[in-house]
Design a protein around this motif. Structure first.
Motif, short mmCIF file in Angstrom:
data_model
loop_
_atom_site.label_atom_id
_atom_site.label_comp_id
_atom_site.label_asym_id
_atom_site.label_seq_id
_atom_site.Cartn_x
_atom_site.Cartn_y
_atom_site.Cartn_z
N LYS A 151 34.66 13.11 65.98
CA LYS A 151 34.31 12.61 64.65
C LYS A 151 33.25 13.54 64.07
N GLY A 152 33.10 13.56 62.77
CA GLY A 152 31.96 14.26 62.18
C GLY A 152 32.25 15.68 61.77
N ALA A 153 31.24 16.55 61.96
CA ALA A 153 31.24 17.90 61.38
C ALA A 153 32.45 18.76 61.80
N LEU A 154 32.99 18.53 63.00
CA LEU A 154 34.07 19.40 63.50
C LEU A 154 35.47 18.85 63.22
N LEU A 155 35.56 17.64 62.65
CA LEU A 155 36.87 16.97 62.60
C LEU A 155 37.90 17.70 61.73
N VAL B 65 36.79 10.24 68.83
CA VAL B 65 35.59 9.81 69.58
C VAL B 65 34.34 10.51 69.05
N ARG B 66 33.16 9.98 69.36
CA ARG B 66 31.93 10.66 68.97
C ARG B 66 31.90 12.04 69.62
N ALA B 67 31.35 13.02 68.88
CA ALA B 67 31.39 14.41 69.34
C ALA B 67 30.92 14.56 70.79
N GLN B 68 29.82 13.89 71.11
CA GLN B 68 29.27 14.07 72.46
C GLN B 68 30.10 13.36 73.55
N VAL C 202 35.01 20.46 71.23
CA VAL C 202 33.60 20.03 71.26
C VAL C 202 32.70 21.23 70.99
N GLY C 203 31.50 20.96 70.47
CA GLY C 203 30.54 22.05 70.24
C GLY C 203 29.98 22.57 71.56
N TYR C 204 29.72 23.89 71.58
CA TYR C 204 29.12 24.51 72.77
C TYR C 204 27.76 23.86 73.07
N ASP C 205 27.05 23.42 72.03
CA ASP C 205 25.74 22.77 72.21
C ASP C 205 25.86 21.53 73.11
N VAL C 206 26.94 20.77 72.93
CA VAL C 206 27.14 19.55 73.74
C VAL C 206 27.42 19.96 75.20
N LEU C 207 28.19 21.03 75.38
CA LEU C 207 28.49 21.49 76.75
C LEU C 207 27.20 21.94 77.45
N SER D 279 13.57 15.83 69.92
CA SER D 279 14.91 16.42 70.00
C SER D 279 15.97 15.42 70.44
N LYS D 280 17.23 15.71 70.00
CA LYS D 280 18.40 15.02 70.58
C LYS D 280 18.84 15.76 71.83
N PHE D 281 18.40 17.03 71.95
CA PHE D 281 18.85 17.91 73.04
C PHE D 281 17.72 18.01 74.06
N ASP E 23 16.46 21.37 67.20
CA ASP E 23 17.60 20.71 66.56
C ASP E 23 18.60 21.76 66.09
N LEU E 24 19.81 21.27 65.73
CA LEU E 24 20.84 22.17 65.23
C LEU E 24 20.52 22.58 63.80
N VAL E 25 20.75 23.86 63.52
CA VAL E 25 20.60 24.41 62.17
C VAL E 25 21.91 25.10 61.84
N SER E 26 22.44 24.82 60.65
CA SER E 26 23.65 25.55 60.25
C SER E 26 23.34 26.33 58.97
N SER E 27 23.35 25.67 57.82
CA SER E 27 23.01 26.37 56.57
C SER E 27 21.49 26.53 56.43
N1 LIG Z 1 25.34 21.10 60.12
C1 LIG Z 1 26.32 21.48 60.94
N2 LIG Z 1 27.20 22.42 60.57
C2 LIG Z 1 28.19 22.82 61.40
N3 LIG Z 1 28.39 22.31 62.65
C3 LIG Z 1 27.53 21.39 63.03
C4 LIG Z 1 26.48 20.91 62.21
N4 LIG Z 1 25.82 19.98 62.85
C5 LIG Z 1 26.47 19.86 64.03
N5 LIG Z 1 27.49 20.71 64.14
C6 LIG Z 1 28.44 20.86 65.25
O1 LIG Z 1 29.27 19.72 65.21
C7 LIG Z 1 29.09 18.92 66.38
C8 LIG Z 1 29.13 17.47 65.96
O2 LIG Z 1 28.02 17.22 65.14
P1 LIG Z 1 27.93 15.91 64.27
O3 LIG Z 1 26.69 16.09 63.42
O4 LIG Z 1 29.21 15.64 63.60
O5 LIG Z 1 27.77 14.78 65.34
P2 LIG Z 1 26.51 14.29 66.15
O6 LIG Z 1 25.34 14.18 65.21
O7 LIG Z 1 26.33 15.15 67.37
O8 LIG Z 1 27.06 12.93 66.65
P3 LIG Z 1 26.78 11.46 66.20
O9 LIG Z 1 26.79 11.44 64.68
O10 LIG Z 1 27.94 10.77 66.79
O11 LIG Z 1 25.46 11.14 66.82
C9 LIG Z 1 27.79 19.39 67.00
O12 LIG Z 1 27.79 19.19 68.39
C10 LIG Z 1 27.75 20.85 66.62
O13 LIG Z 1 28.53 21.62 67.52
#
Ligand SMILES: Nc1ncnc2c1ncn2[C@@H]1O[C@H](COP(=O)(O)OP(=O)(O)OP(=O)(O)O)[C@@H](O)[C@H]1O
Ligand SMILES: O=P(O)(O)OC[C@H]1O[C@H](OP(=O)(O)OP(=O)(O)O)[C@H](O)[C@@H]1O
Length: 214
Positions: free
Chosen positions: A8-12, A51-54, A70-75, A119-121, A159-163
């Protein structure tokens, strides 16, 4: 039947687009009124779990899904017992240390010993500061981590940074990068060894699509 765990979420969206290009259509998950968590593709070739990403690696490790994205960060954070078979080249982000723009710290090593880092990580953050030999207290959060320094609860965040937009709009600045992350294709190791549900064929199709796109 092949079962795929989708995050679910950013990668869907990109995950569904990738699977469509190898002949599996799970776009029903993108419909705004969808509440179903398990669907089959229209040809009944495979089913998908939303399912939730993690949690994607959990379903793949336990064998309820043979394949997952799944994101490499979760692995890096969870170390699940799954095989990583391809870098899918989307979902780029990086796990970074950030502080308030107004703070004097411009690298992680300048942070005060015994300071707090939200952190979440938590595992990645703890390993990173251990490697710097800088004792810090990791404060576990589940989201909106940027509020740590804003409220004064922590000096820094990991934390994760994208843009970079979320940091900027919350008056924070990135001072170090732990690692970069993209989406990965993972499989259940035993299913892959046994080639259950022609897993080798599906992995090969995904790899071909990815290399054709580069
Ligand atoms: N801003 C972003 N831009 C691009 N990819 C991202 C971004 N944030 C997270 N990701 C990638 O997408 C994955 C899922 O992130 P997402 O924010 O959808 O869920 P989450 O916050 O980890 O989960 P949940 O909302 O269930 O707690 C992350 O593990 C990472 O690999
Ligand atoms: O650099 P940007 O493009 O702004 O993206 C970074 C934001 O995306 C993620 O948050 P998410 O949307 O997953 O929310 P949460 O972790 O706070 O729940 C991450 O935790 C950052 O807050």
């Amino acid at each position: 039947m092949l079962t795929v765990a989708l995050p679910k979420g950013a990668l869907l969206k990109d995950t569904i687009r990738l699977l469509q290009s190898v002949g599996l259509d799970f776009s029903a998950f993108l419909e705004s009124n969808n509440r179903q968590l398990q669907i089959s593709d229209p040809t009944n070739t495979a089913q998908a779990l939303l399912v939730r990403a993690q949690d994607v690696p959990v379903y793949v490790e336990y064998g309820q899904a043979q394949l997952g994205v799944v994101g490499y960060d979760v692995l890096r954070e969870k170390h699940p017992k799954v095989a990583h078979l391809a870098d899918l080249k989307f979902g780029y982000c990086r796990l970074s240390v950030a502080v308030k723009q107004s703070s004097p710290y411009r690298s992680a090593l300048q942070l005060p010993p015994h300071g707090r880092v939200a952190s979440k990580f938590v595992k990645c953050a703890a390993e990173y500061f251990e490697a710097l030999d800088l004792p810090v207290e990791i404060v576990p959060l589940s989201g909106s981590v940027e509020l740590g320094p804003i409220t004064g609860m922590s000096e820094a965040i990991v934390d994760l940074v994208s843009s970079g937009r979320t940091l900027k709009e919350n008056g924070l600045v990135e001072i170090d990068v732990l690692f970069e992350s993209t989406a990965r294709l993972i499989v259940n190791p035993l299913s892959y060894r046994l080639n259950s549900d022609n897993l080798h064929g599906w992995v090969e199709r995904v790899r071909e699509t990815i290399s054709a796109a580069v």
